[in-house]
Design a protein around this motif. Sequence first.
Motif, PDB file in Angstrom:
ATOM      1  N   SER A  16       0.828  -1.204   0.000  1.00 40.80           N
ATOM      2  CA  SER A  16       0.000   0.000   0.000  1.00 40.80           C
ATOM      3  C   SER A  16       0.863   1.255   0.000  1.00 40.80           C
ATOM      4  CB  SER A  16      -0.892   0.025   1.248  1.00 40.80           C
ATOM      5  OG  SER A  16      -1.779  -1.065   1.281  1.00 40.80           O
ATOM      6  N   LEU A  17       0.295   2.320  -0.532  1.00 44.43           N
ATOM      7  CA  LEU A  17       0.883   3.653  -0.475  1.00 44.43           C
ATOM      8  C   LEU A  17      -0.246   4.653  -0.347  1.00 44.43           C
ATOM      9  CD1 LEU A  17       3.600   3.754  -3.313  1.00 44.43           C
ATOM     10  CD2 LEU A  17       4.025   3.920  -0.848  1.00 44.43           C
ATOM     11  N   ARG A  18       0.042   5.797   0.268  1.00 42.10           N
ATOM     12  CA  ARG A  18      -0.909   6.890   0.287  1.00 42.10           C
ATOM     13  C   ARG A  18      -0.268   8.123  -0.330  1.00 42.10           C
ATOM     14  NH1 ARG A  18      -4.316  10.119   4.963  1.00 42.10           N
ATOM     15  NH2 ARG A  18      -2.304  11.083   5.416  1.00 42.10           N
ATOM     16  N   LEU A  19      -0.867   8.602  -1.393  1.00 44.24           N
ATOM     17  CA  LEU A  19      -0.414   9.822  -2.042  1.00 44.24           C
ATOM     18  C   LEU A  19      -1.158  11.008  -1.445  1.00 44.24           C
ATOM     19  CD1 LEU A  19      -0.353   8.704  -5.790  1.00 44.24           C
ATOM     20  CD2 LEU A  19       1.392   8.399  -4.018  1.00 44.24           C
ATOM     21  N   SER A  20      -0.466  12.124  -1.384  1.00 45.43           N
ATOM     22  CA  SER A  20      -1.065  13.374  -0.936  1.00 45.43           C
ATOM     23  C   SER A  20      -0.851  14.443  -1.988  1.00 45.43           C
ATOM     24  CB  SER A  20      -0.435  13.840   0.380  1.00 45.43           C
ATOM     25  OG  SER A  20      -0.613  12.902   1.413  1.00 45.43           O
ATOM     26  N   CYS A  21      -1.759  15.384  -2.032  1.00 49.60           N
ATOM     27  CA  CYS A  21      -1.639  16.512  -2.948  1.00 49.60           C
ATOM     28  C   CYS A  21      -2.072  17.760  -2.192  1.00 49.60           C
ATOM     29  CB  CYS A  21      -2.487  16.297  -4.185  1.00 49.60           C
ATOM     30  SG  CYS A  21      -2.508  17.703  -5.324  1.00 49.60           S
ATOM     31  N   ALA A  22      -1.115  18.618  -1.919  1.00 48.13           N
ATOM     32  CA  ALA A  22      -1.391  19.851  -1.188  1.00 48.13           C
ATOM     33  C   ALA A  22      -1.617  20.990  -2.169  1.00 48.13           C
ATOM     34  CB  ALA A  22      -0.225  20.168  -0.267  1.00 48.13           C
ATOM     35  N   ALA A  23      -2.653  21.767  -1.914  1.00 46.68           N
ATOM     36  CA  ALA A  23      -2.994  22.888  -2.778  1.00 46.68           C
ATOM     37  C   ALA A  23      -2.728  24.207  -2.064  1.00 46.68           C
ATOM     38  CB  ALA A  23      -4.459  22.812  -3.176  1.00 46.68           C
ATOM     39  N   SER A  24      -2.264  25.166  -2.833  1.00 49.33           N
ATOM     40  CA  SER A  24      -2.045  26.494  -2.274  1.00 49.33           C
ATOM     41  C   SER A  24      -3.298  27.332  -2.442  1.00 49.33           C
ATOM     42  CB  SER A  24      -0.870  27.163  -2.970  1.00 49.33           C
ATOM     43  OG  SER A  24      -1.179  27.358  -4.345  1.00 49.33           O
ATOM     44  N   GLY A  25      -3.391  28.406  -1.693  1.00 46.70           N
ATOM     45  CA  GLY A  25      -4.497  29.336  -1.859  1.00 46.70           C
ATOM     46  C   GLY A  25      -5.740  28.948  -1.088  1.00 46.70           C
ATOM     47  N   ARG A  26      -6.722  29.838  -1.141  1.00 41.85           N
ATOM     48  CA  ARG A  26      -7.950  29.646  -0.387  1.00 41.85           C
ATOM     49  C   ARG A  26      -9.100  29.179  -1.265  1.00 41.85           C
ATOM     50  NH1 ARG A  26      -8.230  35.376   2.544  1.00 41.85           N
ATOM     51  NH2 ARG A  26      -7.475  36.008   0.502  1.00 41.85           N
ATOM     52  N   THR A  27      -8.781  28.745  -2.509  1.00 42.71           N
ATOM     53  CA  THR A  27      -9.841  28.358  -3.437  1.00 42.71           C
ATOM     54  C   THR A  27      -9.969  26.854  -3.588  1.00 42.71           C
ATOM     55  OG1 THR A  27      -8.315  28.486  -5.304  1.00 42.71           O
ATOM     56  CG2 THR A  27      -9.543  30.485  -4.731  1.00 42.71           C
ATOM     57  N   PHE A  28      -9.251  26.095  -2.778  1.00 40.85           N
ATOM     58  CA  PHE A  28      -9.220  24.643  -2.930  1.00 40.85           C
ATOM     59  C   PHE A  28     -10.615  24.044  -2.947  1.00 40.85           C
ATOM     60  CE2 PHE A  28      -7.558  20.463  -2.736  1.00 40.85           C
ATOM     61  CZ  PHE A  28      -8.258  19.741  -1.768  1.00 40.85           C
ATOM     62  N   ARG A  29     -11.473  24.497  -2.042  1.00 42.25           N
ATOM     63  CA  ARG A  29     -12.790  23.879  -1.922  1.00 42.25           C
ATOM     64  C   ARG A  29     -13.716  24.194  -3.097  1.00 42.25           C
ATOM     65  NH1 ARG A  29     -14.782  24.555   3.186  1.00 42.25           N
ATOM     66  NH2 ARG A  29     -12.677  24.929   3.949  1.00 42.25           N
ATOM     67  N   ARG A  30     -13.293  25.067  -3.983  1.00 36.93           N
ATOM     68  CA  ARG A  30     -14.090  25.381  -5.169  1.00 36.93           C
ATOM     69  C   ARG A  30     -13.908  24.339  -6.266  1.00 36.93           C
ATOM     70  NH1 ARG A  30     -12.788  31.808  -6.185  1.00 36.93           N
ATOM     71  NH2 ARG A  30     -13.393  32.572  -4.128  1.00 36.93           N
ATOM     72  N   TYR A  31     -12.879  23.498  -6.129  1.00 37.68           N
ATOM     73  CA  TYR A  31     -12.517  22.601  -7.212  1.00 37.68           C
ATOM     74  C   TYR A  31     -12.826  21.142  -6.914  1.00 37.68           C
ATOM     75  CZ  TYR A  31      -9.934  26.482  -9.230  1.00 37.68           C
ATOM     76  OH  TYR A  31      -9.595  27.687  -9.779  1.00 37.68           O
ATOM     77  N   VAL A  32     -13.259  20.474  -7.962  1.00 39.50           N
ATOM     78  CA  VAL A  32     -13.227  19.015  -7.983  1.00 39.50           C
ATOM     79  C   VAL A  32     -11.761  18.617  -8.111  1.00 39.50           C
ATOM     80  CG1 VAL A  32     -13.745  17.027  -9.436  1.00 39.50           C
ATOM     81  CG2 VAL A  32     -15.516  18.753  -8.976  1.00 39.50           C
ATOM     82  N   MET A  33     -11.368  17.569  -7.412  1.00 39.45           N
ATOM     83  CA  MET A  33      -9.987  17.110  -7.480  1.00 39.45           C
ATOM     84  C   MET A  33      -9.915  15.718  -8.063  1.00 39.45           C
ATOM     85  SD  MET A  33      -8.294  19.662  -6.398  1.00 39.45           S
ATOM     86  CE  MET A  33      -6.690  18.858  -6.360  1.00 39.45           C
ATOM     87  N   GLY A  34      -8.875  15.486  -8.836  1.00 38.31           N
ATOM     88  CA  GLY A  34      -8.718  14.180  -9.462  1.00 38.31           C
ATOM     89  C   GLY A  34      -7.291  13.682  -9.374  1.00 38.31           C
ATOM     90  N   TRP A  35      -7.163  12.381  -9.524  1.00 42.26           N
ATOM     91  CA  TRP A  35      -5.858  11.740  -9.663  1.00 42.26           C
ATOM     92  C   TRP A  35      -5.802  11.044 -11.023  1.00 42.26           C
ATOM     93  CZ3 TRP A  35      -1.706  12.268  -6.579  1.00 42.26           C
ATOM     94  CH2 TRP A  35      -1.907  12.713  -5.267  1.00 42.26           C
ATOM     95  N   PHE A  36      -4.672  11.186 -11.685  1.00 37.11           N
ATOM     96  CA  PHE A  36      -4.409  10.554 -12.965  1.00 37.11           C
ATOM     97  C   PHE A  36      -3.059   9.856 -12.868  1.00 37.11           C
ATOM     98  CE2 PHE A  36      -7.729  12.423 -15.644  1.00 37.11           C
ATOM     99  CZ  PHE A  36      -8.194  13.405 -14.799  1.00 37.11           C
ATOM    100  N   ARG A  37      -2.781   9.004 -13.850  1.00 35.25           N
ATOM    101  CA  ARG A  37      -1.467   8.368 -13.883  1.00 35.25           C
ATOM    102  C   ARG A  37      -1.028   8.186 -15.329  1.00 35.25           C
ATOM    103  NH1 ARG A  37      -3.130   2.333 -11.579  1.00 35.25           N
ATOM    104  NH2 ARG A  37      -4.278   1.618 -13.434  1.00 35.25           N
ATOM    105  N   GLN A  38       0.282   8.111 -15.495  1.00 37.72           N
ATOM    106  CA  GLN A  38       0.848   7.925 -16.829  1.00 37.72           C
ATOM    107  C   GLN A  38       2.040   7.002 -16.740  1.00 37.72           C
ATOM    108  OE1 GLN A  38       1.771  11.556 -18.925  1.00 37.72           O
ATOM    109  NE2 GLN A  38       1.698  10.518 -20.901  1.00 37.72           N
ATOM    110  N   ALA A  39       1.931   5.865 -17.408  1.00 33.35           N
ATOM    111  CA  ALA A  39       3.019   4.903 -17.481  1.00 33.35           C
ATOM    112  C   ALA A  39       3.861   5.204 -18.720  1.00 33.35           C
ATOM    113  CB  ALA A  39       2.465   3.489 -17.533  1.00 33.35           C
TER     114      ALA A  39
END
Length: 121
Positions: A16-39
């Motif tokens: 197992s692994l847990r990835l994190s993604c930290a966002a700057s600014g005060r607008t984070f909650r306005r956005y849908v967030m997604g994870w993608f990957r590329q091999a």
Amino acid sequence: VQLQASGGGLVQAGGSLRLSCAASGRTFRRYVMGWFRQAPGKEREFVAAISRSGYSTYNADSVKGRFTISRDNAKNTVYLQMNSLEPEDTAVYYCAAALELTAIVPAYDYWGQGTQVTVSS
């Protein structure tokens, strides 16, 4: 919004692994967030997305039952918990922000720098 992904690494199959993604600014909650990957040699593909409130999530079939996306709006952070990892999960993982809950890559306006996940067999 600026995004910084972290948490990647080398893990054995089944781990197992847990990835994190930290966002700057005060607008984070306005956005849908997604994870993608590329091999290597492949197109960027959708992994999971989460609504602004965190109430709704949307996962790719290939990760259902193994990966869980979540977010903490108080910490401006989105997470991807990855369990039962398989060698086929090896890729660079990116977090991204969009205005709608979608799996479509061009719909995401902001991208993090990516974090490498390598799963050994």
